[in-house]
Scaffold this motif. Structure first.
Motif, PDB file in Angstrom:
ATOM      1  N   LYS A  47       6.480  -7.141   3.668  1.00  0.00           N
ATOM      2  CA  LYS A  47       6.046  -5.921   4.322  1.00  0.00           C
ATOM      3  C   LYS A  47       4.679  -5.486   3.789  1.00  0.00           C
ATOM      4  CE  LYS A  47      10.779  -4.168   4.926  1.00  0.00           C
ATOM      5  NZ  LYS A  47      10.785  -4.200   6.406  1.00  0.00           N
ATOM      6  N   ALA A  48       3.830  -5.040   4.702  1.00  0.00           N
ATOM      7  CA  ALA A  48       2.520  -4.530   4.296  1.00  0.00           C
ATOM      8  C   ALA A  48       2.691  -3.268   3.463  1.00  0.00           C
ATOM      9  CB  ALA A  48       1.666  -4.233   5.527  1.00  0.00           C
ATOM     10  N   CYS A  49       1.835  -3.124   2.454  1.00  0.00           N
ATOM     11  CA  CYS A  49       1.932  -1.961   1.573  1.00  0.00           C
ATOM     12  C   CYS A  49       0.612  -1.773   0.841  1.00  0.00           C
ATOM     13  CB  CYS A  49       3.079  -2.107   0.576  1.00  0.00           C
ATOM     14  SG  CYS A  49       3.137  -3.695  -0.275  1.00  0.00           S
ATOM     15  N   TYR A  50       0.509  -0.606   0.174  1.00  0.00           N
ATOM     16  CA  TYR A  50      -0.601  -0.412  -0.740  1.00  0.00           C
ATOM     17  C   TYR A  50      -0.079   0.296  -1.975  1.00  0.00           C
ATOM     18  CZ  TYR A  50      -1.131   4.569   0.513  1.00  0.00           C
ATOM     19  OH  TYR A  50      -0.921   5.913   0.695  1.00  0.00           O
ATOM     20  N   TRP A  51      -0.842   0.170  -3.053  1.00  0.00           N
ATOM     21  CA  TRP A  51      -0.486   0.780  -4.324  1.00  0.00           C
ATOM     22  C   TRP A  51      -1.608   1.715  -4.768  1.00  0.00           C
ATOM     23  CZ3 TRP A  51       0.404  -4.120  -2.833  1.00  0.00           C
ATOM     24  CH2 TRP A  51       1.688  -4.675  -3.022  1.00  0.00           C
ATOM     25  N   LYS A  52      -1.246   2.877  -5.268  1.00  0.00           N
ATOM     26  CA  LYS A  52      -2.201   3.791  -5.882  1.00  0.00           C
ATOM     27  C   LYS A  52      -1.847   3.883  -7.357  1.00  0.00           C
ATOM     28  CE  LYS A  52      -3.755   8.612  -5.908  1.00  0.00           C
ATOM     29  NZ  LYS A  52      -3.592   9.965  -5.279  1.00  0.00           N
ATOM     30  N   ASN A  53      -2.727   3.352  -8.188  1.00  0.00           N
ATOM     31  CA  ASN A  53      -2.461   3.274  -9.631  1.00  0.00           C
ATOM     32  C   ASN A  53      -1.081   2.683  -9.904  1.00  0.00           C
ATOM     33  OD1 ASN A  53      -4.936   4.353 -10.053  1.00  0.00           O
ATOM     34  ND2 ASN A  53      -4.241   6.340 -10.752  1.00  0.00           N
ATOM     35  N   GLY A  54      -0.733   1.644  -9.158  1.00  0.00           N
ATOM     36  CA  GLY A  54       0.511   0.921  -9.384  1.00  0.00           C
ATOM     37  C   GLY A  54       1.718   1.455  -8.656  1.00  0.00           C
ATOM     38  N   VAL A  55       1.612   2.619  -8.013  1.00  0.00           N
ATOM     39  CA  VAL A  55       2.738   3.205  -7.286  1.00  0.00           C
ATOM     40  C   VAL A  55       2.662   2.756  -5.828  1.00  0.00           C
ATOM     41  CG1 VAL A  55       3.876   5.332  -6.560  1.00  0.00           C
ATOM     42  CG2 VAL A  55       2.802   5.185  -8.828  1.00  0.00           C
ATOM     43  N   LYS A  56       3.715   2.102  -5.350  1.00  0.00           N
ATOM     44  CA  LYS A  56       3.681   1.467  -4.040  1.00  0.00           C
ATOM     45  C   LYS A  56       4.036   2.424  -2.918  1.00  0.00           C
ATOM     46  CE  LYS A  56       6.849  -1.545  -2.543  1.00  0.00           C
ATOM     47  NZ  LYS A  56       7.596  -2.817  -2.350  1.00  0.00           N
ATOM     48  N   THR A  57       3.301   2.294  -1.799  1.00  0.00           N
ATOM     49  CA  THR A  57       3.647   2.929  -0.536  1.00  0.00           C
ATOM     50  C   THR A  57       3.850   1.827   0.491  1.00  0.00           C
ATOM     51  OG1 THR A  57       2.406   4.965  -0.968  1.00  0.00           O
ATOM     52  CG2 THR A  57       2.860   4.421   1.334  1.00  0.00           C
ATOM     53  N   GLU A  58       5.045   1.745   1.056  1.00  0.00           N
ATOM     54  CA  GLU A  58       5.325   0.747   2.087  1.00  0.00           C
ATOM     55  C   GLU A  58       4.839   1.280   3.424  1.00  0.00           C
ATOM     56  OE1 GLU A  58       9.459  -0.809   3.600  1.00  0.00           O
ATOM     57  OE2 GLU A  58       8.965  -1.753   1.673  1.00  0.00           O
ATOM     58  N   LEU A  59       4.083   0.467   4.147  1.00  0.00           N
ATOM     59  CA  LEU A  59       3.471   0.914   5.389  1.00  0.00           C
ATOM     60  C   LEU A  59       4.454   0.799   6.554  1.00  0.00           C
ATOM     61  CD1 LEU A  59      -0.027  -0.635   4.743  1.00  0.00           C
ATOM     62  CD2 LEU A  59       0.504   1.804   4.855  1.00  0.00           C
ATOM     63  N   ILE A  60       4.436   1.800   7.415  1.00  0.00           N
ATOM     64  CA  ILE A  60       5.366   1.889   8.540  1.00  0.00           C
ATOM     65  C   ILE A  60       5.187   0.696   9.481  1.00  0.00           C
ATOM     66  CG2 ILE A  60       6.029   3.271  10.560  1.00  0.00           C
ATOM     67  CD1 ILE A  60       6.791   4.523   7.902  1.00  0.00           C
ATOM     68  N   ASN A  61       6.312   0.088   9.879  1.00  0.00           N
ATOM     69  CA  ASN A  61       6.297  -1.042  10.828  1.00  0.00           C
ATOM     70  C   ASN A  61       5.337  -2.138  10.359  1.00  0.00           C
ATOM     71  OD1 ASN A  61       8.131   0.297  12.575  1.00  0.00           O
ATOM     72  ND2 ASN A  61       6.446   1.412  13.530  1.00  0.00           N
ATOM     73  N   GLY A  62       5.452  -2.481   9.086  1.00  0.00           N
ATOM     74  CA  GLY A  62       4.534  -3.452   8.501  1.00  0.00           C
ATOM     75  C   GLY A  62       5.142  -4.816   8.242  1.00  0.00           C
ATOM     76  N   ASP A  63       6.237  -5.154   8.910  1.00  0.00           N
ATOM     77  CA  ASP A  63       6.874  -6.450   8.696  1.00  0.00           C
ATOM     78  C   ASP A  63       5.927  -7.596   9.043  1.00  0.00           C
ATOM     79  OD1 ASP A  63       9.097  -5.054   7.992  1.00  0.00           O
ATOM     80  OD2 ASP A  63      10.288  -5.570   9.757  1.00  0.00           O
ATOM     81  N   HIS A  64       5.839  -8.567   8.132  1.00  0.00           N
ATOM     82  CA  HIS A  64       5.059  -9.798   8.339  1.00  0.00           C
ATOM     83  C   HIS A  64       3.571  -9.517   8.560  1.00  0.00           C
ATOM     84  CE1 HIS A  64       9.027 -11.460   8.636  1.00  0.00           C
ATOM     85  NE2 HIS A  64       9.278 -10.836   9.759  1.00  0.00           N
ATOM     86  N   ILE A  65       3.066  -8.438   7.967  1.00  0.00           N
ATOM     87  CA  ILE A  65       1.661  -8.079   8.112  1.00  0.00           C
ATOM     88  C   ILE A  65       1.016  -8.028   6.726  1.00  0.00           C
ATOM     89  CG2 ILE A  65       0.039  -6.296   8.855  1.00  0.00           C
ATOM     90  CD1 ILE A  65       2.060  -5.439  10.950  1.00  0.00           C
TER      91      ILE A  65
END
Length: 335
Positions: A47-65
């Motif tokens: 799943k697509a995601c980003y981290w801010k100072n190591g804390v992850k946010t999973e991006l909505i509808n981000g499967d296989h992206i």
């Protein structure tokens, strides 16, 4: 399932002729302040995601992206996503926008490529893309374009062969630059829609914006000779040689950095700098530099082990050991 080699190849493709896209998007005055926030985009657990100072946010509808590039401006978080099937999207503050809808494009199919997006940037919360679009069935059947907030500007008509070249977009002092090359080896760039060709035999390997000007990296074809050029004055800033196939530009005050497609480390002002943060992690796939402090994503794919790590000012802060997950883009925000 995708392996790290495929991931690195995808990352390289989207930055037009070079894989990192030579990204310098932090205003010069901010570089005088200390960095407190490090953002990283990528994919974890499919799943697509980003981290801010190591804390992850999973991006909505981000499967296989893959979250391949990101920007943070005015407290707004932007992530460019590219699916393993070749479709594009972006998120603003975790609200997903399909590129086909945002840019009014026809969806690609396994049989026909109707568009190819190869450049993305954000400037003052304006969202820009660059790429090519199929327009018909008789030659020329494609257009090279860029979009600002969904409004298309056509730069030129192109042939089917040029559909597969790559185009990077940057903004410098409100001027829009789009890189261009063709199958015949011609290289150049557009500035506000006007084309500027490089001399024959010169390859455009990177472009970046500073607070005052745009800078390009050029290689003399068939040689190990490179130089940085100021597009405002036309003057050569620095010339050097390297056998490591250099691409991209990262700027920090008066220093110029580029990444190595072949070999360990990166170049600073034309000098090779090797890295040794972890055994076999020797390729830098993205980097930001603030007052000589380096923030980078490094990778390995050797001895049956693949992985990526985040290095913040010489300290490892994150890592993923996987053939299918990893980090792609890094962005730093001063306090």
């Amino acid at each position: 399932i995708i392996n790290l080699n495929m991931k690195i190849n995808i990352f390289f493709l989207i930055i037009a002729l070079f894989l990192f896209s030579c990204r310098n998007d932090i205003p010069q005055q901010d570089k005088l302040q200390s960095v407190t926030y490090t953002y990283v985009s990528g994919i974890e657990n499919g799943k697509a995601c980003y981290w801010k100072n190591g804390v992850k946010t999973e991006l909505i509808n981000g499967d296989h992206i893959l979250g391949i590039k990101m920007f943070v401006q005015n407290n707004n978080v932007y992530v460019w996503g590219k699916s393993i099937y070749g479709t594009d999207c972006y998120w603003k503050n975790n609200v997903k926008y399909e590129v086909t809808q945002a840019l009014n494009l026809q969806q690609n199919t396994p049989q026909i490529m109707f568009h190819k997006i190869s450049g993305f940037t954000v400037d003052n919360d304006d969202v820009y893309f660059a790429g090519t679009v199929r327009t018909g069935t008789t030659s020329p059947v494609f257009e090279l374009c860029y979009w600002k907030n969904g409004v298309k500007t056509v730069l030129k008509q192109i042939t089917a062969d040029e559909m597969h070249t790559f185009h990077e977009i940057i903004i410098s002092n409100s001027d829009v630059y789009v890189t261009d090359s063709d199958q015949l080896g011609n290289h150049g760039y557009y500035k506000n829609g006007v084309y500027h060709a490089l001399p024959s035999g010169q390859l455009l390997k990177g472009i970046a914006a500073t607070s005052t000007e745009a800078v390009i990296l050029v290689q003399n074809n068939g040689t190990d000779d490179y130089f940085y050029q100021n597009l405002t004055t036309g003057n050569t800033i620095l010339s050097f040689t390297s056998n490591q196939n250099i691409y991209g530009i990262i700027t920090d005050n008066n220093d110029l950095y580029s990444l190595n497609l072949i070999g360990n480390g990166y170049h600073k002002n034309g000098t090779l700098v090797n890295i040794n943060f972890a055994p076999l992690y020797d390729e830098v796939i993205d980097m930001k530099v603030i007052n000589n402090k380096k923030y980078m994503i490094i990778s390995r794919d050797a001895a049956g082990i693949a992985g990526t790590k985040v290095i913040s000012d010489n300290i490892e802060t994150q890592n993923i050991t996987s053939h299918s997950d990893g980090f792609y883009g890094i962005f730093t925000v001063p306090n």
